[in-house]
Structure formats: C-alpha cells, structure tokens
Motif scaffolding. Sequence first.
Motif, mmCIF file in Angstrom:
data_model
loop_
_atom_site.group_PDB
_atom_site.id
_atom_site.type_symbol
_atom_site.label_atom_id
_atom_site.label_comp_id
_atom_site.label_asym_id
_atom_site.label_seq_id
_atom_site.Cartn_x
_atom_site.Cartn_y
_atom_site.Cartn_z
ATOM 1 N N LYS A 158 2.579 1.852 -3.335
ATOM 2 C CA LYS A 158 1.642 2.409 -4.320
ATOM 3 C C LYS A 158 1.497 3.922 -4.123
ATOM 4 O O LYS A 158 1.529 4.700 -5.095
ATOM 5 C CB LYS A 158 0.273 1.732 -4.186
ATOM 6 C CG LYS A 158 -0.771 2.201 -5.184
ATOM 7 C CD LYS A 158 -2.038 1.379 -5.041
ATOM 8 C CE LYS A 158 -3.090 1.810 -6.046
ATOM 9 N NZ LYS A 158 -3.541 3.191 -5.853
ATOM 10 N N VAL A 159 1.360 4.349 -2.874
ATOM 11 C CA VAL A 159 1.223 5.773 -2.568
ATOM 12 C C VAL A 159 2.487 6.526 -2.972
ATOM 13 O O VAL A 159 2.426 7.592 -3.599
ATOM 14 C CB VAL A 159 0.939 5.986 -1.069
ATOM 15 C CG1 VAL A 159 1.006 7.470 -0.708
ATOM 16 C CG2 VAL A 159 -0.422 5.419 -0.694
ATOM 17 N N LEU A 179 5.464 9.967 -9.432
ATOM 18 C CA LEU A 179 4.992 10.212 -10.795
ATOM 19 C C LEU A 179 4.338 11.584 -10.921
ATOM 20 O O LEU A 179 4.511 12.279 -11.930
ATOM 21 C CB LEU A 179 4.009 9.113 -11.217
ATOM 22 C CG LEU A 179 4.609 7.713 -11.400
ATOM 23 C CD1 LEU A 179 3.518 6.681 -11.643
ATOM 24 C CD2 LEU A 179 5.618 7.695 -12.546
ATOM 25 N N ASN A 180 3.594 11.981 -9.865
ATOM 26 C CA ASN A 180 2.943 13.297 -9.885
ATOM 27 C C ASN A 180 3.948 14.439 -9.816
ATOM 28 O O ASN A 180 3.636 15.577 -10.174
ATOM 29 C CB ASN A 180 1.956 13.409 -8.714
ATOM 30 C CG ASN A 180 0.724 12.551 -8.910
ATOM 31 O OD1 ASN A 180 0.377 12.205 -10.044
ATOM 32 N ND2 ASN A 180 0.061 12.188 -7.824
ATOM 33 N N HIS A 235 0.831 -1.204 0.000
ATOM 34 C CA HIS A 235 0.000 0.000 0.000
ATOM 35 C C HIS A 235 0.868 1.257 0.000
ATOM 36 O O HIS A 235 0.618 2.199 -0.762
ATOM 37 C CB HIS A 235 -0.922 0.000 1.216
ATOM 38 C CG HIS A 235 -1.732 1.257 1.356
ATOM 39 N ND1 HIS A 235 -1.319 2.327 2.127
ATOM 40 C CD2 HIS A 235 -2.913 1.625 0.799
ATOM 41 C CE1 HIS A 235 -2.212 3.295 2.049
ATOM 42 N NE2 HIS A 235 -3.191 2.898 1.247
ATOM 43 N N THR A 269 4.726 5.665 -5.159
ATOM 44 C CA THR A 269 4.862 5.655 -6.618
ATOM 45 C C THR A 269 4.047 6.774 -7.241
ATOM 46 O O THR A 269 4.528 7.506 -8.124
ATOM 47 C CB THR A 269 4.425 4.297 -7.193
ATOM 48 O OG1 THR A 269 5.217 3.250 -6.610
ATOM 49 C CG2 THR A 269 4.592 4.272 -8.711
ATOM 50 N N GLU A 270 2.800 6.914 -6.789
ATOM 51 C CA GLU A 270 1.926 7.974 -7.304
ATOM 52 C C GLU A 270 2.511 9.350 -6.995
ATOM 53 O O GLU A 270 2.471 10.262 -7.829
ATOM 54 C CB GLU A 270 0.529 7.848 -6.701
ATOM 55 C CG GLU A 270 -0.263 6.635 -7.187
ATOM 56 C CD GLU A 270 -0.492 6.669 -8.686
ATOM 57 O OE1 GLU A 270 -0.736 7.759 -9.234
ATOM 58 O OE2 GLU A 270 -0.400 5.587 -9.311
ATOM 59 N N GLN A 271 3.066 9.496 -5.802
ATOM 60 C CA GLN A 271 3.675 10.785 -5.435
ATOM 61 C C GLN A 271 4.830 11.129 -6.370
ATOM 62 O O GLN A 271 4.948 12.247 -6.856
ATOM 63 C CB GLN A 271 4.189 10.717 -3.989
ATOM 64 C CG GLN A 271 3.112 10.761 -2.930
ATOM 65 C CD GLN A 271 3.690 10.624 -1.521
ATOM 66 O OE1 GLN A 271 4.875 10.381 -1.343
ATOM 67 N NE2 GLN A 271 2.834 10.792 -0.524
#
Length: 293
Positions: free
Chosen positions: A207-208, A214-215, A204, A210-212
Amino acid sequence: MAKVTAQLVKQLRDMTGVGMMDAKKALVAVDGDMDAAVDHLRETGGAKAAKKADRIAAEGLAGVYVNGNIGSITEINSETDFVSKNVQFQKLVKDVTEAVAAGNPETVEDVKALKAGDGTVATELLAAVTKIGEKIELRRFSRVEKTDADAFGAYIHMGGRIAVLVVLEGTNDEEAARDVAMHIAASNPKYVSSDQVSQEEIDHETKVLTEQALNEGKPANIVEKMITGRMNKYLAEISLVDQPFVKDPDQTVGKYIESKGAVIKSFVRFEVGEGIEKREENFAEEVMNQVKK
C-alpha cells in the motif's frame, strides 16, 4: 539497644554498597541486626525504586551467554549511559544472563525469581537501584537451545550496546556462526528469510509503495512493475539470507552459509533502548532545579 559500631557500619556498606549514613541509620533502625539491616535497606531501596518508576530507562547493556547447548541473551536498562561503565551493573547483566541460561523462565517475572548473586535476580536488581541510584529494570530476554550438530554464534558490539545470538543448523563451525552474528549486529535484519514475513506486513508495504509510485505521477501500467521491484528490494533488505554478507558483499549471507553446508535456524538481536521513546533532558536546568531544592 545494641551499640552500632564503625565496624558494623563498614561491614554493611561493603555488603550493600550504600553510603555510610544510610548504613548507620539502617543498623540503628533494627537495633544492630545485620541481616535485618540488609532487609531494611532493600525495603527502602524498593521505596526509592517506586519513586523512579515514572522515569525512562532507555540506556544500559545487552548481554549474551553460551554454555554448551544452551544460550541466553538479555537487555537490562538504566536511565543514563554512564551506568553501563559501572562494574556492579556489568556484573548484574552477566549474572542475570547466566541465570536465564541456567533456569528455564518464560516471563520476566520468572527470571526475577531465579537465583543470582547472593539472592535472586529481583533482589540483585533492587540492590543495584539502591547503590547506583537510578531506575534499573530487566526489559527482555531469550533462552535458546541447540543440538550437538549445531553451532551458536554469540557477539557483543560496542561493549554491550548490541547483542546477538544466532544458531546455525547442520554445522559445528563456530567461527562462521560468529561471523553471521557480527553481520546481524551491523545489518539489523528482521527475519531469517522472506517467507517469514507476514501477509499483513506485505499488504501494508504494498500500500505504501503504491502510494509512492502514484505520487510520482507514473503511468498505471508502470506502477505495478515498480511495486514488484521495490517490494523485492524491501524483502531482501529485511531478510538475513538475502542481505549482502558484510565480510564479502559479492555474496549473500544465504550463499555464505550454504557454502558451509548449514542453514540459519534462528537469531535474536537486542539493541539497547530500541523502540523506547527517550525523553529529552535539559541537564543544566535539571541541575539548577536540584540546587533550588
């Protein structure tokens, strides 16, 4: 019909802590029988408690107790923080925490059946509701055992806002154990070490992170390195042995304990009200509503 004297009323008030009129009504209802009057007040107190069942009890006190190789820790909640200053409530927390150590309960219901004060934990909780006039409940507890070769560290912070019970294995150094308990109170670790973190939680968080990354618009070849670094930082923050020791930030808690020839076997940390959604109250509005009734 037996005569209800002022002396009987006073005796019942001293026993139960209820108001004079409530004591008199109870004695009248049972024809002056003192034991029956106490039961009557507990029954009516139970009715009051039922009416309070929808209220939110997110304040209160946490308690910790150590007796030889047995330790216990509890959290008992009330509706307002004023109750934590109440002598009867403080004694209730003490009595219940000691009862948990003396017994070997597995559930909250088991704890309620234990002997405490002049009755059981359940009757003591009910008596507190009757006298204090708030919803009061035992939220959680833990009972811990150790060997003669281990040390307990018990610590209460902010008068009972936070309670910690830690076990150090392989040492009798209670001072070191208490220092670790104080650190736990301040730093709030989730685990003893990172190997206790579940794969589900790691997935979990990955995933968080990774999104951070990429953003933030980072290139794909940089993202993986960023995630690794940030994950290591996250695990160090939630793992007790990897946290900088509050009394000596130049070393980790793990290194401090290692210098004592010990390891951290377990810890329990209760912070009053954590995880309970507190309802925002408009005090002035509440008072006006009471006046209008």
